[in-house]
Design a protein around this motif. Structure first.
Motif, short mmCIF file in Angstrom:
data_model
loop_
_atom_site.label_atom_id
_atom_site.label_comp_id
_atom_site.label_asym_id
_atom_site.label_seq_id
_atom_site.Cartn_x
_atom_site.Cartn_y
_atom_site.Cartn_z
N TYR A 1 -0.82 -29.35 20.16
CA TYR A 1 -0.06 -29.64 18.94
C TYR A 1 1.42 -29.83 19.25
O TYR A 1 2.08 -30.67 18.64
CB TYR A 1 -0.29 -28.55 17.89
CG TYR A 1 -1.50 -28.87 17.06
CD1 TYR A 1 -1.36 -29.46 15.82
CD2 TYR A 1 -2.78 -28.66 17.55
CE1 TYR A 1 -2.46 -29.79 15.06
CE2 TYR A 1 -3.89 -28.99 16.80
CZ TYR A 1 -3.73 -29.56 15.56
OH TYR A 1 -4.82 -29.92 14.82
N ASN B 1 -2.96 -24.65 21.62
CA ASN B 1 -1.72 -24.73 20.85
C ASN B 1 -0.78 -25.76 21.48
O ASN B 1 -0.05 -26.45 20.78
CB ASN B 1 -1.01 -23.36 20.82
CG ASN B 1 -1.76 -22.36 19.99
OD1 ASN B 1 -2.16 -22.65 18.87
ND2 ASN B 1 -1.97 -21.18 20.54
N LYS C 1 -0.68 -26.15 12.01
CA LYS C 1 -1.57 -27.19 12.54
C LYS C 1 -2.06 -28.11 11.42
O LYS C 1 -2.10 -29.33 11.59
CB LYS C 1 -2.73 -26.56 13.29
CG LYS C 1 -2.31 -25.95 14.62
CD LYS C 1 -3.48 -25.28 15.29
CE LYS C 1 -3.06 -24.61 16.58
NZ LYS C 1 -2.13 -23.50 16.38
#
Length: 170
Positions: free
Chosen positions: A108, A105, A3
Motif C-alpha cells: 500500500y 502493508n 487501506k
C-alpha cells in the motif's frame, strides 16, 4: 480504514484514466528497478490485493524514519515513500508477483507512491480531493487525533490513533 480509503481513491483515479490497475512499477518508475528485477513487473492491482510478492512490512528502522517524516509535511512523506519503495523493490521478493497471497502493508505504501508519481500530488491531497471533497466530508481528516480548545484546556476531539501526535499528515 487507510487501506480501504486508499483503494477507493485509486479506483477513482483508474476510473478517470489517470492510472490503470495493470500499471506496473516499471511503467510508473522506470528507473527505480534495474533490468531483470522481477519487482518491475508488479502491478498496482497486485500491490492492492496482497499478491505482489513483497514482504509484509518495512524493517523497524525504516518504519521509525517513515513514521516521523509522515507527520512533518507532505513533500517529506512523499520523498520517504519513494526511498522506501526503491529499497524494498530491489530486495528479494518472497513470491513471484501474482502467484501467492502475502499480506503486505508495504504494498500500500508503494501503491501510494505510484499514484503520487502519476498525479504529481501527495497521497493526503489525493484522499482529500478524491474522497473527502467528493463526499462533502468537511470534518474528515488524516493522521493522529486532533485536539479542541475547551474552557478547561485542550481535550481530544477525535479518536485515539496509533501514531504520535503531530500537526500535519500527507
Amino acid at each position: 480504514m487507510g487501506k480501504s480509503i486508499t483503494t477507493t481513491m485509486i479506483a477513482r483515479l483508474v476510473e478517470k484514466g489517470v492510472i490503470d490497475w495493470n500499471s506496473s512499477i516499471a511503467d510508473i518508475f522506470p528507473v527505480l528497478t534495474p533490468d531483470g528485477n522481477p519487482a518491475a513487473k508488479i502491478t498496482l492491482s497486485q500491490l492492492l490485493s496482497h499478491t505482489s510478492g513483497l514482504t509484509e512490512n518495512m524493517d523497524d528502522a525504516d518504519f521509525a524514519k517513515y513514521e516521523k517524516s509522515g507527520y512533518v509535511d507532505c513533500e517529506t512523506a512523499r520523498r520517504q515513500r519513494l526511498s522506501i519503495a526503491k529499497k524494498y523493490l530491489n530486495a528479494p521478493l518472497l513470491a513471484k508477483p501474482g502467484q501467492k497471497f502475502l499480506y503486505s502493508n508495504l504494498g500500500y505504501l508503494i501503491a501510494a507512491a505510484m499514484v503520487e508519481k502519476a498525479t504529481g500530488q501527495s497521497w493526503g491531497r489525493l484522499i482529500r480531493r478524491q474522497i473527502f471533497a467528493t463526499l462533502n466530508l468537511r470534518s474528515a481528516g488524516l493522521g493522529p487525533p486532533g485536539y479542541a480548545q475547551t474552557p478547561g484546556g485542550q481535550s481530544r476531539d477525535q479518536p485515539q490513533g496509533h501514531m504520535p501526535a503531530a500537526r500535519t499528515y500527507g
